[in-house]
Design an enzyme around this catalytic site. Structure first.
Site, PDB file in Angstrom:
ATOM      1  N   ASP A 479      61.795  27.320 -32.849  1.00 32.38           N
ATOM      2  CA  ASP A 479      62.536  27.062 -34.084  1.00 32.38           C
ATOM      3  C   ASP A 479      62.229  25.661 -34.617  1.00 32.38           C
ATOM      4  O   ASP A 479      61.698  24.804 -33.906  1.00 32.38           O
ATOM      5  CB  ASP A 479      64.038  27.227 -33.781  1.00 32.38           C
ATOM      6  CG  ASP A 479      64.852  27.592 -35.008  1.00 32.38           C
ATOM      7  OD1 ASP A 479      64.326  27.507 -36.133  1.00 32.38           O
ATOM      8  OD2 ASP A 479      66.036  27.957 -34.847  1.00 32.38           O
ATOM      9  N   ASP A 549      66.837  33.824 -42.084  1.00 31.56           N
ATOM     10  CA  ASP A 549      68.108  33.891 -41.355  1.00 31.56           C
ATOM     11  C   ASP A 549      69.039  34.907 -41.998  1.00 31.56           C
ATOM     12  O   ASP A 549      70.137  35.133 -41.509  1.00 31.56           O
ATOM     13  CB  ASP A 549      68.794  32.521 -41.371  1.00 31.56           C
ATOM     14  CG  ASP A 549      68.329  31.649 -40.223  1.00 31.56           C
ATOM     15  OD1 ASP A 549      67.554  32.133 -39.389  1.00 31.56           O
ATOM     16  OD2 ASP A 549      68.738  30.466 -40.165  1.00 31.56           O
TER      17      ASP A 549
HETATM   18  C1  DGJ Z   1      68.136  28.734 -36.995  1.00 31.49           C
HETATM   19  C2  DGJ Z   1      67.513  30.062 -36.717  1.00 31.49           C
HETATM   20  O1  DGJ Z   1      66.879  30.532 -37.833  1.00 31.49           O
HETATM   21  C3  DGJ Z   1      68.588  30.993 -36.178  1.00 31.49           C
HETATM   22  O2  DGJ Z   1      68.071  32.271 -36.008  1.00 31.49           O
HETATM   23  C4  DGJ Z   1      69.092  30.430 -34.889  1.00 31.49           C
HETATM   24  O3  DGJ Z   1      68.080  30.442 -33.927  1.00 31.49           O
HETATM   25  C5  DGJ Z   1      69.607  29.013 -35.116  1.00 31.49           C
HETATM   26  N1  DGJ Z   1      68.625  28.188 -35.763  1.00 31.49           N
HETATM   27  C6  DGJ Z   1      69.990  28.372 -33.820  1.00 31.49           C
HETATM   28  O4  DGJ Z   1      70.373  27.074 -33.992  1.00 31.49           O
END
Ligand code: DGJ
Length: 771
Positions: A479, A549
C-alpha cells in the site's frame, strides 16, 4: 525474429499485424512523421505521400538559410526541441553549461536489434524475444549530445513502444529540463483527447475534450501516477465510437509524475506528447552519463475504442505482467480491512478466516494494524515487527493456523512510509522526506521515506525481507497512502533537488525489483489508497492492483468500466463488501455486489462472522460458481457492450470463444420501460450457443404487498426468471437475446424479470457446436 521494420533510403516503416507507422529524414536532418494508422504498403507510394514544400509559411522561422523551405513550427515531427523555430511544446529541453536552451538534434544513423530492457526503469518484455527495435541516433553537434529514439514493434499486440535515451558525450554537465518518451503529430484535426480522471474512491472517469488551438494537458504532480489523472489516454476523431473509427491509445510505463499533452498549432495540426512530467524536474547529466525516459506504449485501431482496448489488454497481459502469476488463476481472497479495521486479535481473525474457509475462500489477508502499536492511522509505520498484544503467536503462528484451516495467508504492508510516532522515525529522522527546520505537511498523519537515498532503499529491502520470510506468506498487499509534499531529499545536494521525484521512482523500482526477485512466488497486489498508483510501472512488478477503495457495486461498475479502456480485468482486484456500503452508504443486493466484483479478481472484504445463514449460503454458491468460470472471468477477452442511460453491459469471452459471461446492470429503474436485450461481442459467428442466466433468488420482502402473487420456497425466497435458449453466435452479436419483460407495475408471474434499482443479471453463453 519477425521482420517488422523496413528501411529504404531515408524512409522507415514499421508494421504490426494491423497498423503501420512511418517517418523519414528530411533534407535538414530532422525526422518528419509521415503516418500512423491502419496497415498500408507505404514504401512504394513514398514520393506521393511525402509532404511537399517549396517555401515555408509566412511568419514562420526559417530553420536555416540552406533549407529555406524548412519551418519547423508546422512540420509533423518525431521530436520537437526548443529554439529553432518549433514553438510547440518540446519533447526534449536542455539547459547547456553556457545557459543556452536552444538545441537541435539531427539524424546521424540507425540500428535494428532485438528489444533490450531499460537499465533503470521497468519496461515491456517479450517472452519469446521476437521483438525488433529500431534505434534512430540523433546528434546535437553543437554541444556533443546524443539522443536515441527507440521504436520496439510488438507485432501481435499491434503496439509500438517508444522511448528515448539522452547521452552526454561532452565535457560539460548539462541540465535536462525534460526528456519525454514519445511525440506523435497528426495532420489536421479536430481530434478528441480522452482522459481518465477522478479522485480517491472516484477513479477512472472517462472525460473527453475536443482539441482546438491551444493545449490540453493530462498530468500528475503528486508524486504518484495518481487517481486524479491516470497516465492512460486515447486520441480519436469526433466520429469514433465504441466499435467504429480511428482510436489511438497511449500509456506510460511509469508510476510517478506524468504528462500527456495535446497541442493544436496555428495551422490546426495536432501535436501529442507524453512522458515524465517536466513539473519539478531538472536532471543533471554529467559528462559520460545517460538518462533513460520511460517507455510509452502506443497503439491504434480503426475499430473504435473497443478495438484499441483489445490491443491494450492483450499487450498488458502478455508484455507487462510477468512471473509465476502471469497466467495463473488468482485465489478468492478474504481481506480483514472492512471487516474489522484496526480492531482485531488472533482469535477474531481466526474466526473470520474460518468463516471464509466455510464459504470457499482460498486466501486470508490480514490488512493494516498488525505491527508496532498501530491501533489507528497515527502511528507505527516503519516499525515492521508484530504487535504481540494482538498476535501473541506472531505472524508465523497466525499463518500456521490459517494454513491448517486449508487456506493461504497474506499480509498488508506500507513500506514507503513512516509515522512520526515510530521507532523508525525516532532512530532515523534523516530517512524521512522532510525539509530540515520546516513544519512538514502530512498526509494521513504520515511521512514518506526518502527512496532517493540508497541507504533507505537497502533498509526497506532488509525490513521487508524479514517480514516476508517471517511466516508462510503467499500474498502481499503493498500500500501507499499519501501523495508527496515538501519534496526534498536530505541526501541530495541543493543542485540535485530537481531530481527528487524521478529518483524516488528509480529507488522504488530498485526495491521492488530486488524483493519480487527474492520472493518470486508471492502474489503481490499494488495499492495506493486504491487507485492512486494504478499504472503499468507497478504492473511490471505486481500482477494485480487494488483499483479503488470504493467497493460500492454501482461505483465499481463505473470505475471498472473506466479501467477497461486501457487495462485488462486480470489486473483488477475487486471485492464484495458489506451494506450499507462503507464509502457511499448505498444498499445494493449481495448478488449485484458479487456480479460486479466477479469480473475482476474476486475477493470478499466484510465481516462474514456477522452474516446470517442465508447470506453465507449465497456467498458459498457465488464462490462455487466463480471457481467454475474463473479462468474466463479473469483471463478472457473483455468487451464493453452497449451502455445506455442507467444501463451498463459487458462481456468476457474465453480465448477459444467457447464460453462467455456477460453482465447487465441497471442503476435506477425507469418505470414502464420493460423490454431489454443482451447483445454479445467476441463470440464465434459459426458457433451455436446455449444462453442461460445465473439463477438468483429474492427475499419475499422485496415484493412488499405483491408477495401473494409469487411462488416461494420454504425459506420464503423466490427465484428470478429463467432465460434458456439456443442461439447462433452471429445472431447473438447482431440482434441479441430479447430478454424476458421487466416488472412494469401491471402484472407479475415467474417469467417477469424483477429488476429494481441496482439490479443485475449474469448471462452465460456456452458453445454447443461450431458449424
Ligand atoms: C488504504 C487501502 O486502500 C485500504 O484497502 C486499506 O488497506 C487501508 N489503506 C489500510 O490502512
Amino acid at each position: 525474429m519477425k521482420k517488422t521494420i523496413i528501411t529504404k533510403d531515408n524512409l522507415f516503416v514499421l508494421h504490426t499485424k494491423t497498423t503501420t507507422y512511418a517517418f523519414h529524414v528530411i533534407e535538414s536532418g530532422h525526422i518528419e512523421h509521415l503516418y500512423y494508422g491502419t496497415t498500408l504498403p507505404i514504401t512504394n507510394s513514398y514520393e506521393a505521400i511525402k509532404p511537399k514544400y517549396e517555401f515555408r509559411e509566412g511568419n514562420l522561422i526559417t530553420y536555416d538559410s540552406l533549407y529555406s523551405f524548412v519551418g519547423l513550427e508546422n512540420r509533423n515531427l518525431e521530436i520537437s526541441t526548443r529554439g529553432k523555430g518549433d514553438i510547440r511544446e518540446p519533447m526534449v529541453e536542455i539547459t547547456y553549461s553556457n545557459g543556452c536552451s536552444t538545441c537541435d538534434f539531427l539524424y546521424d544513423s540507425y540500428k535494428i536489434h532485438k528489444k533490450q530492457a531499460l537499465l533503470t526503469l521497468p519496461c515491456s518484455y517479450d517472452e519469446n524475444e521476437e521483438v525488433e527495435t529500431l534505434v534512430i541516433l540523433l546528434k546535437d553537434k553543437q554541444y556533443d549530445l546524443e539522443l536515441e529514439l527507440h521504436y520496439s514493434v510488438f507485432y501481435d499486440s499491434d503496439v509500438i513502444v517508444k522511448s528515448t535515451k539522452l547521452r552526454n558525450c561532452s565535457k560539460n554537465e548539462v541540465k535536462v529540463d525534460r526528456l519525454l518518451s514519445a511525440q506523435l503529430d497528426f495532420d489536421k484535426g479536430p481530434y478528441v483527447f480522452h482522459t481518465f480522471k477522478g479522485a480517491w474512491i472516484r477513479e477512472m472517469n472517462h472525460q473527453q475534450t475536443i482539441c482546438q488551438q491551444g493545449i490540453v494537458v493530462n498530468d500528475s504532480k503528486c508524486g504518484t501516477s495518481s487517481s486524479r489523472s491516470n497516465p492512460f489516454v486515447m486520441i480519436s476523431t469526433p466520429q469514433t465510437s465504441e466499435d467504429y473509427g480511428d482510436c489511438f491509445g497511449c500509456n506510460l510505463i511509469y508510476s510517478g509524475n506524468h504528462y500527456e499533452a495535446m497541442e493544436v498549432n496555428a495551422f490546426c495540426n495536432n501535436h501529442f506528447l507524453c512522458g515524465v512530467n517536466p513539473f519539478g524536474f531538472q536532471y543533471n547529466l554529467d559528462p559520460g552519463s545517460t538518462l533513460e525516459a520511460p517507455e510509452a506504449v502506443l497503439t491504434y485501431s480503426n475499430n473504435g475504442y473497443g478495438g484499441m482496448s483489445q490491443h491494450m489488454h492483450q499487450f498488458v497481459k502478455e508484455h507487462i505482467v510477468r512471473g509465476v502469476w502471469k497466467n495463473k488463476e488468482r485465489p478468492v481472497l478474504l481481506n480483514s480491512w472492512e471487516a474489522s479495521y484496526f480492531d482485531f486479535n488472533e482469535k477474531s481473525l481466526l474466526e473470520l478466516a474460518k468463516a471464509g474457509k466455510d464459504v470457499g475462500v482460498e486466501l486470508f489477508v490480514l490488512d493494516d494494524g498488525w505491527f508496532g502499536k498501530r491501533n489507528n492511522d497515527r502511528s507505527s509505520l516503519g516499525d515492521w515487527y508484530v504487535n504481540k498484544k494482538k498476535l501473541p503467536n506472531g505472524l508465523e503462528g497466525l499463518a500456521k493456523k490459517v494454513n491448517q484451516l486449508g487456506m493461504d495467508f497474506g499480509i498488508w504492508v506500507e513500506p514507503e512510509m513512516v509515522s512520526y510516532d515510530s521507532d523508525c522515525y525516532r532512530n532515523h529522522p534523516e530517512f524521512a522526506v522532510e525539509i530540515p527546520g520546516q513544519r512538514h505537511s502530512l498526509g494521513r498523519h504520515q511521512l514518506l521515506l526518502d527512496l532517493t537515498n540508497e541507504k533507505v532503499q537497502d533498509y526497506l529491502i532488509d525490513q521487508m525481507t524479514q517480514v516476508f520470510s517471517s511466516a508462510n506468506i503467499s500474498y502481499v498487499k503493498w500500500d501507499m497512502n499519501r501523495i508527496v509534499s515538501d519534496a526534498f531529499s536530505q541526501c541530495l545536494g541543493s543542485q540535485y533537488q530537481g531530481e527528487f521525484y524521478h529518483r524516488y521512482m528509480l529507488g522504488l523500482y530498485r526495491v521492488l525489483e530486488v524483493l519480487t526477485t527474492s520472493f518470486p512466488t508471492i502474489l503481490f497486489e499494488s495499492c495506493a489508497s486504491g487507485g492512486n498508483r494504478f499504472d503499468l510501472g507497478m504492473m511490471c512488478y505486481m500482477p494485480q492492483v487494488w483499483a479503488s477503495d470504493n467497493t460500492d457495486a454501482i461505483c465499481r461498475s463505473e470505475i471498472q468500466t473506466g479501467c477497461s479502456y486501457g487495462y485488462p480485468m486480470s489486473v483488477i482486484g475487486a471485492h464484495v463488501s458489506a451494506c450499507p456500503n462503507h464509502q457511499t452508504l448505498r444498499n445494493t443486493s449481495l448478488e449485484t455486489r458479487f456480479q460486479v466484483a466477479c469480473f475482476g479478481l474476486l475477493g470478499y472484504e466484510c465481516n462474514l462472522v456477522d452474516m446470517n445463514k442465508e447470506e453465507l449460503g449465497k456467498i458459498k454458491e457465488q464462490i462455487i460458481w466463480y471457481k467454475k468460470y474463473r479462468k474466463v472471468l479473469q483471463f478472457g477477452n473483455y468487451y464493453r457492450l452497449k451502455n445506455e442511460e442507467g444501463i451498463y453491459q459487458w462481456i468476457t469471452v474465453s480465448k477459444d470463444r467457447t464460453i462467455a459471461i456477460g453482465c447487465y446492470l441497471q442503476t435506477l429503474v425507469k418505470a414502464n420501460f420493460v423490454s431489454g436485450y443482451f447483445k454479445a461481442k467476441g463470440l464465434c459467428n459459426n458457433g451455436q450457443y446455449h444462453f442461460t442466466n445465473r439463477m438468483i433468488t429474492f427475499d419475499e420482502k422485496e415484493l412488499g404487498n405483491l408477495v401473494d402473487q409469487v411462488k416461494k420456497d420454504e425459506m420464503n425466497r423466490f427465484c428470478c426468471e429463467q432465460e434458456d435458449y439456443t442461439i447462433n453466435g452471429l445472431v447473438l452479436s447482431t440482434i441479441g437475446v430479447r430478454l424476458k419483460q421487466g416488472f412494469g407495475g401491471s402484472h407479475y408471474n415467474e417469467n417477469i424479470r424483477i429488476f429494481q434499482d441496482f439490479a443485475s443479471r449474469i448471462y452465460i453463453m456456452e458453445e454447443i457446436k461450431r458449424v
